[in-house]
Design a protein around this motif. Structure first.
Motif, PDB file in Angstrom:
ATOM      1  N   ARG A 121       0.817  -1.163  -0.073  1.00 38.85           N
ATOM      2  CA  ARG A 121      -0.004   0.066  -0.013  1.00 38.85           C
ATOM      3  C   ARG A 121       0.803   1.153   0.083  1.00 38.85           C
ATOM      4  NH1 ARG A 121      -5.555   0.183   1.367  1.00 38.85           N
ATOM      5  NH2 ARG A 121      -6.130  -1.777   2.146  1.00 38.85           N
ATOM      6  N   PRO A 155       2.583   4.784   1.181  1.00 42.67           N
ATOM      7  CA  PRO A 155       2.726   5.319   2.671  1.00 42.67           C
ATOM      8  C   PRO A 155       1.623   5.940   3.315  1.00 42.67           C
ATOM      9  CG  PRO A 155       4.550   5.495   1.274  1.00 42.67           C
ATOM     10  CD  PRO A 155       3.394   5.131   0.294  1.00 42.67           C
ATOM     11  N   GLU A 156       0.952   6.785   2.405  1.00 48.35           N
ATOM     12  CA  GLU A 156      -0.087   7.544   3.200  1.00 48.35           C
ATOM     13  C   GLU A 156      -1.417   6.839   3.602  1.00 48.35           C
ATOM     14  OE1 GLU A 156       1.440   8.397   0.036  1.00 48.35           O
ATOM     15  OE2 GLU A 156      -0.139   8.440  -1.508  1.00 48.35           O
ATOM     16  N   ASP A 157      -1.454   5.743   2.915  1.00 48.49           N
ATOM     17  CA  ASP A 157      -2.450   4.584   3.267  1.00 48.49           C
ATOM     18  C   ASP A 157      -1.887   3.531   4.435  1.00 48.49           C
ATOM     19  OD1 ASP A 157      -3.801   4.231  -0.018  1.00 48.49           O
ATOM     20  OD2 ASP A 157      -4.046   5.737   1.539  1.00 48.49           O
ATOM     21  N   GLY A 158      -0.925   3.859   5.042  1.00 44.18           N
ATOM     22  CA  GLY A 158      -0.485   2.874   6.130  1.00 44.18           C
ATOM     23  C   GLY A 158       0.626   2.120   5.593  1.00 44.18           C
ATOM     24  N   GLU A 188       0.981  -0.803   4.412  1.00 44.45           N
ATOM     25  CA  GLU A 188       0.839  -2.130   4.413  1.00 44.45           C
ATOM     26  C   GLU A 188       1.327  -3.122   3.449  1.00 44.45           C
ATOM     27  OE1 GLU A 188      -3.058  -3.450   5.181  1.00 44.45           O
ATOM     28  OE2 GLU A 188      -2.644  -5.502   5.747  1.00 44.45           O
ATOM     29  N   SER A 214      -4.084  -8.761   4.796  1.00 42.87           N
ATOM     30  CA  SER A 214      -4.358  -9.266   5.904  1.00 42.87           C
ATOM     31  C   SER A 214      -5.996  -9.827   5.940  1.00 42.87           C
ATOM     32  CB  SER A 214      -4.220  -8.206   7.251  1.00 42.87           C
ATOM     33  OG  SER A 214      -4.403  -9.090   8.717  1.00 42.87           O
ATOM     34  N   HIS A 221      -1.587  -0.868 -10.273  1.00 45.65           N
ATOM     35  CA  HIS A 221      -1.402  -0.177  -8.877  1.00 45.65           C
ATOM     36  C   HIS A 221      -2.007  -1.396  -8.086  1.00 45.65           C
ATOM     37  CE1 HIS A 221       0.830   3.534  -9.190  1.00 45.65           C
ATOM     38  NE2 HIS A 221       0.761   3.168 -10.469  1.00 45.65           N
ATOM     39  N   GLU A 239      -3.467   3.766  -4.611  1.00 44.04           N
ATOM     40  CA  GLU A 239      -2.175   4.318  -4.865  1.00 44.04           C
ATOM     41  C   GLU A 239      -0.775   3.554  -4.607  1.00 44.04           C
ATOM     42  OE1 GLU A 239      -2.127   7.346  -6.427  1.00 44.04           O
ATOM     43  OE2 GLU A 239      -4.395   7.323  -6.336  1.00 44.04           O
ATOM     44  N   HIS A 266       2.041   0.325  -4.930  1.00 42.20           N
ATOM     45  CA  HIS A 266       2.516  -0.339  -6.070  1.00 42.20           C
ATOM     46  C   HIS A 266       3.269  -1.621  -5.772  1.00 42.20           C
ATOM     47  CE1 HIS A 266       6.012   1.356  -3.932  1.00 42.20           C
ATOM     48  NE2 HIS A 266       6.951   0.568  -4.528  1.00 42.20           N
ATOM     49  N   CYS A 267       3.625  -2.226  -6.813  1.00 45.85           N
ATOM     50  CA  CYS A 267       4.360  -3.315  -6.648  1.00 45.85           C
ATOM     51  C   CYS A 267       5.724  -3.290  -7.240  1.00 45.85           C
ATOM     52  CB  CYS A 267       3.626  -4.471  -7.332  1.00 45.85           C
ATOM     53  SG  CYS A 267       1.968  -4.566  -6.954  1.00 45.85           S
ATOM     54  N   HIS A 268       6.771  -4.194  -7.087  1.00 45.55           N
ATOM     55  CA  HIS A 268       8.229  -4.288  -7.675  1.00 45.55           C
ATOM     56  C   HIS A 268       7.733  -4.759  -8.938  1.00 45.55           C
ATOM     57  CE1 HIS A 268      10.460  -2.991  -4.592  1.00 45.55           C
ATOM     58  NE2 HIS A 268       9.954  -3.943  -3.724  1.00 45.55           N
TER      59      HIS A 268
END
Lengths: 292, 825, 251
Positions: A180, A182-185, A187, A191, A279, A283, A285-287
């Motif tokens: 996720r 950074p501004e969404d946590g 994670e 989970s 995405h 917002e 992202h993945c490698h």
């Protein structure tokens, strides 16, 4: 002699056995043994379902997609120790212009824990590729016959003038270790709650094809270079026409290629951008890993 | 009235500071102006025929628990001869009747030590057929003469033991493992003052660092665990938990600075997790502190020393009240041993024990504390090597903090023949503000709404703020029964706590310390309800089995209002942990005990790191131990233990970013050895050492920051010199050496080995006491704590160094404090 | 859960074993990576001669090619694209990006803080400086080209270009700071490994898309040069920006 009511042997043998029983039933770890449901969805958001408005573009263009088809497949939900919770091995084609979100896969009985290694692939459609949502049979055939992994068709407009474009991409990309924003946590992964449902969304950002930089976080949307590449003035912007535009003919402060090797033409540029549309949870992202 | 040879001796409470006695949890206080129990009815033991036939003789040493009515409620074999002989001694002793011990006319329970000798008839001593026994006084302090027939001690026979005996308010619990120690603290003759941190460090294998300034919670290392500020060590004071759940700075933050050391009466350190009463944070072990003021009357104490240190203390223990009734207040300050290290604090603690009815007490406790301190932070090793930064310098003088704590407790205790019950409730308020800057200018400001500002480095000074309330309580009921010659005890109890906290973390600008970035904002509501059952069986004199189980339910509600662009992120989770524990103790005799223990413990998770609906919001710990304990009289106490601990998902704290990372499963194995000697009654020595090997399971690599080797040795004297002008003059002195072996750091490096020498000295004359303490006698330049991470203190944006570098916090140079204590009345 | 009981048999035995063998050595195991340092050198690729042909058919002969490099940082983060094989000049591979600006550098593992002018036409690799850091997998690199010391330029190349009848004596010079992020490196720096790292910079890539017929000049030294704002300058500048010009190897 009074007092020897318990034989020593009983104690010596019995107590360790008791300890074993106790220790076994106390081991609950942090993984949990419950299970829940994980729904994997995909969504094109407003930019694909409606349009990209002129206010979003630096130079006043607006874009409306008629088709935005992407092949999603080979989903793996695992954790960092290697445990695999669920997989979806086939491929599905989704037309993101249809109102979403669209369900990609519903894992009904997945372990209730944190799965921090989520991955998905975008690969050319093959014989086994199926329709993910309500796409036209002809569109599905288009993807399969041409081996496209990604195909867009739409219209660019500025003021009174407008041109159409239709581009197909056959690139293979794997997206892994999704996280996720950074501004969404921030994670990593997803989970799954015990007895509950978690939703994991691969959000498709339709505006990425129009970014003007491959590396800078301050990239903006531009339409001019792409719009003007229509050499034969037939109102259709083809991939070949994009390939005829050398980036050196564009302003130096635009279309920066950052640390990318061998991006010389506008077609190279848009192809590079096509790998960036996938995405994670909005917002995030993945490698991305190139496979072709 | 009593046979000449029937003597009863008094158990001498070892009043010395560092003498560790494995007698289990319970309040043991020494009181003055009290009378010991007096034997009224003596019963001679029967010499078992089988023993006579086998020619077995010897002395059985028993510990007799005398209740308020003068009956012997328990008889425990300390030193065994043989099963049948022991039984004979116990059977007789249990029929003794005493006049109970008194404190200001109130009967109280007590413990006496009794030796029962079985001697085979010799031709030239006794006549043939009849068995004889001879009871003699226990060996204590080298004095062997009998104390008289009546069972009262001879006045003046041993200055330490004048009217001193143990008064038991709660039941005594025997040690759970070989590494279960009790440290008696308060004593009239102890020199100097000891801070809570140094008090903790007295336990074998426990190492304490203070890297954040006087006022910040200590950093604790135990058994291969870097407990950071308390995440792996459960600390309770009078049953009130000190660890803060999900504290913004560190999980389990245990700020002991609110305690006034003079009112700590004893400390029980349990290494390992083998007692069902141990709860959250008991991963490496637990420390349970009891409060009490030994000296009755008004005491005033003031002193000063190096670096502008000054301390003033007033303590009052009303005469005629038990040690647990007292009030104390202190103020202390210091300039610090370098820039940005000044501090001051004020604390007050009051406790009152009210007797409601025979056997039932009400205890009321209130504490209050505020402390403010500056912190110097770290020094980069490279800068020190190049002479850019001095050893004690600071990069950012704006670091420090303020800590406030207020709490109150009400507890009821009831003890009657064979059973014991207690119930307590406590409430506390806590506020903490910390400012630290470990990295300088690494944090990159990236405001979404202001692209022009992106990429700037405004400074990493971080403010962490937490405000919260803790409500909790505990209760238990214990009963002891005798069945078929064995003794069995059962205890059931509960502990609960509810914590509410508001916390935030912000970045402050280097230029004006104004906040420019909100990193974290969270509200937490955490509940932990624990139930435990504990059973003890002593089917024979050579075997003790203790086992129990603890059930904990943990629930969380976490809300982060800033997340998702202000929509907030609220989540909840709840789970149950079941933790069985068991101890087998074999007592082969001759003062030996062999322990085999297993415990399943847990630690609550860090609140902010939780996700919605996590089923098991805790971390499981498995611990095991094999230990040996050997006690010979009062003059030798040796223990050795080998242990193993496995944590299912360990937390690693990254000081630089202030974030917690789950590192995966970890395993630790090691040994702890300690020995206490008392060759003469005025001379004692001790040494202890521990070794631990800790690895991350996944990679097999060593865990950084743990303490593999610690070693401590010391000796002391305590002696009455003479009587000067009508008042007794006595002296005490102690020298302690500490070695902390090299600790692994990331990137396969090691910290430097630390060697420290400390000394205490005290001179008591009547009601006056002059004491002094010196820390780091050799004035070595040592590193209190060392880290490896990326920093950029010089705001060098041209060619900044981005690779991890070593940093350290400077340890205290030689510090001397001198005090004058006056026992006013 | 399959993993949970592993520790009982497997790790317990291992741990006891390690404990016994490591009883008196506190640093018997290691905590992961180690500190290391190695020499960092820069040179043109081995296969480079001084003359080549660019994409537009110009035959170019280089007289000089120098670049002022430094600092260089190595990171654990995967580069903006991961390649299954190293970049091969002869067979360019399509590129891929995660997201503009989403290159996550991760931890800095190594760095060379020195700055030096490197002559790319020199026979031997030139040492830029000593890199310090920790061992590990150096996935990506950040390289700065910027003027330093007496040098006012970051990149300078001179030579002659010939195509059909045209013969141009050119000079390409950039005086701005250029920051290249996320260059693929992929070298595992191991403890005690002999040798050092070499960064190959290929000046041929800088001139790959340049049309020498439309250069400005000649300047006071007789060179035709790239005028700012022209497409040639853009082609040259983009060439310098091209990550394909950089690769890393351990020698």
């Amino acid at each position: 002699m009074k007092g020897k009511s318990f034989s020593k042997m009983t104690w010596v043998a019995g107590v360790p056995a008791l300890l074993m029983i106790f220790s076994a039933c106390g081991d609950s770890g942090t993984g949990g043994t419950g299970s829940g449901e994980l729904q994997v969805t995909t969504w094109g958001e407003d930019y694909i379902e409606n349009n990209i408005p002129a206010s979003a573009f630096e130079d006043g263009y607006s874009v409306k997609y008629a088709k935005f088809m992407i092949v999603l497949g080979n989903i793996k939900i695992a954790d960092h120790s290697g445990d695999v919770g669920a997989t979806m091995s086939g491929q599905k084609v989704f037309d993101m212009t249809l109102k979403g979100p669209h369900q990609v896969q519903d894992f009904k009985n997945i372990g209730a824990k944190r799965w921090d290694r989520v991955s998905i692939e975008v690969k050319p459609a093959g014989a086994d590729t199926q329709a993910g949502n309500d796409i036209d049979a002809k569109d599905l055939a288009l993807m399969k016959d041409n081996g496209y992994s990604f195909y867009v068709q739409g219209e660019m407009t500025k003021g009174q003038s407008s041109k159409t474009f239709s581009w197909g991409f056959s690139l293979s990309t794997e997206y892994k270790e999704c996280q996720r924003a950074p501004e969404d946590g921030g994670e990593v992964g997803v989970s799954v709650p015990d007895g509950g449902t978690a939703v994991l969304q691969f959000t498709i950002h339709g505006d990425h094809l129009f970014y003007d930089d491959l590396a800078s976080p301050d990239a903006v949307l531009r339409g001019d270079a792409i719009f003007s590449s229509d050499k034969d003035q037939d109102g259709k912007i083809t991939m070949d026409e994009l390939d005829s535009v050398d980036l050196s003919s564009l302003p130096e402060n635009e279309y920066g290629t950052g640390g990318a090797p061998d991006v010389y033409t506008l077609a190279d540029f848009v192809k590079a951008l096509s790998r960036t549309v996938v995405h994670f949870q909005g917002e995030g992202h993945c490698h991305s890993h190139v496979e072709d | 009235m009593l046979p000449k040879t029937s003597m009863v001796t008094l158990n001498i409470n070892l009043v010395l500071f560092v003498l560790l006695m494995p007698v289990g949890r319970g309040e043991t206080k020494t009181v003055s102006n009290s009378t010991p129990p007096v034997l009224k009815k003596f019963v001679k033991a029967e010499y078992p025929r089988s023993a006579v036939q086998d020619k077995v003789e010897g002395t059985v040493i028993l510990e007799l628990h005398v209740d308020k009515e003068g009956k012997v409620s328990r008889a425990i074999v300390i030193e065994s001869v043989r099963d049948d002989v022991d039984r004979a001694a116990i059977e007789a002793a249990r029929r003794f009747r005493f006049q109970p011990a008194m404190v200001k006319g109130i009967p109280v329970g007590s413990v006496v030590r009794y030796e029962s000798s079985f001697v085979l008839p010799r031709d030239n001593k006794q006549t043939g057929e009849r068995k004889k026994q001879r009871k003699k006084k226990t060996i204590g302090y080298g004095k062997a003469e009998a104390a008289g027939n009546t069972g009262k001690p001879k006045p003046g026979s041993d200055s330490d033991s004048i009217a001193e005996f143990t008064q038991v308010v709660k039941g005594r619990r025997p040690p759970r493992a070989a590494s279960d120690w009790r440290i008696e603290v308060s004593g009239r003759l102890d020199p100097g003052t000891v801070s809570p941190g140094r008090l903790l460090a007295m336990a074998p294998g426990l190492h304490v660092a203070q890297h954040g300034g006087v006022g910040k919670a200590q950093r604790i290392f135990l058994r291969g665990f870097d407990a950071v500020h308390g995440q792996d060590l459960e600390i309770n004071v009078e049953g009130i938990p000190v660890n803060e759940v999900s504290n913004i700075h560190a999980h389990g933050y245990a700020d002991l600075n609110y305690l006034i050391p003079e009112v700590i009466s004893s400390m029980r350190v349990i290494e390992g997790a083998y007692d069902p009463r141990q709860g959250d944070f008991a991963v490496a072990g637990s420390v349970w502190i009891d409060l009490g003021l030994k000296h009755r009357g008004l005491t005033a104490k003031a002193g000063g020393g190096s670096f502008g240190r000054a301390r003033a203390l007033i303590a009052w223990g009303p005469r005629g009240e038990p040690d647990a009734t007292f009030a104390a207040a202190e103020y202390a300050r210091g300039d610090g041993f370098g820039p940005a290290r000044s501090w001051n604090r004020a604390a007050a603690i009051g406790q009152y024990v009210l007797k409601i009815s025979p056997g039932t007490n009400l205890k009321l406790l209130a504490t209050s504390y505020t402390g403010r301190f500056a912190s110097a932070g770290v020094v980069k090793e490279e800068d020190y090597d190049n002479g850019i930064q001095g050893f004690y310098d600071t990069y950012d003088p704006h670091q420090g903090g303020l800590s406030v704590r207020h709490q109150a407790m009400a507890a009821v205790e009831h003890e009657s023949n064979g059973s014991r019950a207690e119930l307590a409730f406590h409430a506390g308020y806590r506020e903490l503000r910390l400012r630290h800057d470990f990295t300088g200018f690494i944090f990159e400001y990236r405001p979404i709404d202001n692209p022009k500002e992106r990429g700037r480095h405004l400074g990493d000074l971080t403010e962490q703020y937490q405000e919260g309330l803790t409500l909790g309580g505990y209760g238990s009921y214990a009963k002891e029964v005798r069945f078929r010659g064995g003794t069995y005890a059962l205890e059931a109890g509960f502990r609960f706590r509810h914590d509410r906290a508001d916390q935030s973390q912000k970045r402050l600008r280097a230029v004006d310390q104004e906040p420019y970035w909100d990193e974290i904002e969270a509200k937490l509501a955490v509940t932990d309800i624990g139930l435990y059952l504990d059973a003890e069986a002593r089917p024979s004199s050579w075997l003790r089995i203790r086992g129990g189980v603890r059930f904990d339910t943990l629930s969380y509600i976490v809300n982060e209002p800033m997340e998702y662009y202000g929509k907030g992120n609220r989540r909840d989770a709840q789970g149950v942990h079941i933790g069985p524990k068991a101890t087998l103790e074999f007592v082969p005799g001759h003062g030996l005990s062999v322990f085999l223990c297993y415990g399943n413990g847990f630690r609550s998770p860090y609140g902010i790191a939780l996700s919605q609906g996590e089923r098991t919001p805790f971390v499981t710990v498995h611990a095991g131990e094999l230990g040996l304990r050997w006690r010979l009289g009062d003059w030798l106490d040796v223990s050795a233990a080998g242990f193993f601990t496995h944590v299912a998902e360990d937390l690693v704290f990254d000081h630089a970013t202030g974030r917690y990372l789950y590192s995966g499963a970890t395993s630790r194995a090691g040994t702890t050895v300690s020995a206490k000697l008392r060759p003469l009654d005025w001379l004692y020595a001790f040494l202890s050492g521990s070794y631990a090997y800790s690895v991350l399971d996944e990679t097999g690599k060593l865990l950084p920051y743990t303490v593999p080797i610690t070693f401590r040795a010391g000796m002391g004297v305590k002696r009455n010199l003479t009587v000067l002008w009508g008042h007794e003059l006595s002296i005490s002195a102690r020298l302690i050496a500490d070695v902390i072996g090299p600790r692994p750091l990331p990137y396969s490096e090691e910290t430097n080995t630390v060697f420290l020498l400390s000394a205490d000295f005290g001179l008591t004359w009547g009601d006056l006491e002059l004491s002094a303490e010196a820390f780091n006698l050799l004035d070595t330049k040592w590193r209190d704590d060392e880290f490896a991470y990326v920093s950029n203190f010089h705001n060098n944006q041209e060619t900044p160094s981005l690779v991890p570098d070593r940093h350290f916090t400077a340890g205290r140079p030689i510090t001397i404090m001198a005090y004058l204590t006056w026992h006013v009345f | 859960m399959p993993g949970a009981n592993r520790y009982r048999s497997h790790n317990l035995v291992l741990l006891s074993f390690f404990s016994l063998t490591c009883l008196f050595q506190t640093s018997c195991g290691d905590t992961g990576e180690q500190r290391t340092s190695f020499k960092m050198a820069v040179s043109a690729p081995d296969d480079m001669g001084t003359d080549f042909e660019n994409d537009l058919g110009w035959k170019v002969v280089l007289d000089s090619a120098s670049v002022v490099i430094g600092p260089i940082y190595f990171f654990s983060g995967e580069p903006l694209f991961s390649m299954s094989r190293l970049l091969d000049w002869l067979d360019p591979i399509p590129t891929a990006f995660a997201h503009p600006g989403h290159y996550v550098a991760g931890e800095a593992l190594g760095q060379v803080l020195d700055q030096a002018r490197i002559d790319l036409l020199s026979e031997m690799p030139q040492v830029l400086g000593t890199a310090t850091g920790v061992t590990g997998l150096y996935n990506s690199a950040r390289v700065y080209l910027k003027p330093a010391g007496d040098d006012t330029y970051s990149v300078l190349v001179t030579g002659t270009a010939t195509k059909d009848q045209d013969h141009v004596s050119f000079k390409g010079e950039l005086d701005v700071e250029i920051k290249l992020e996320g260059l693929p490196c992929g070298i595992h720096v191991e403890p005690g490994k002999a040798g050092g790292m070499v960064m190959f910079v290929d000046p041929r890539i800088w001139l790959k898309r340049v049309d020498f017929s439309t250069l400005a000049g000649p300047d006071q030294d007789g060179y035709m040069f790239f005028e700012k704002g022209t497409s040639n300058h853009s082609a040259f500048s983009r060439g310098v920006d091209n990550a394909g010009a950089f690769s890393f190897s351990w020698k």
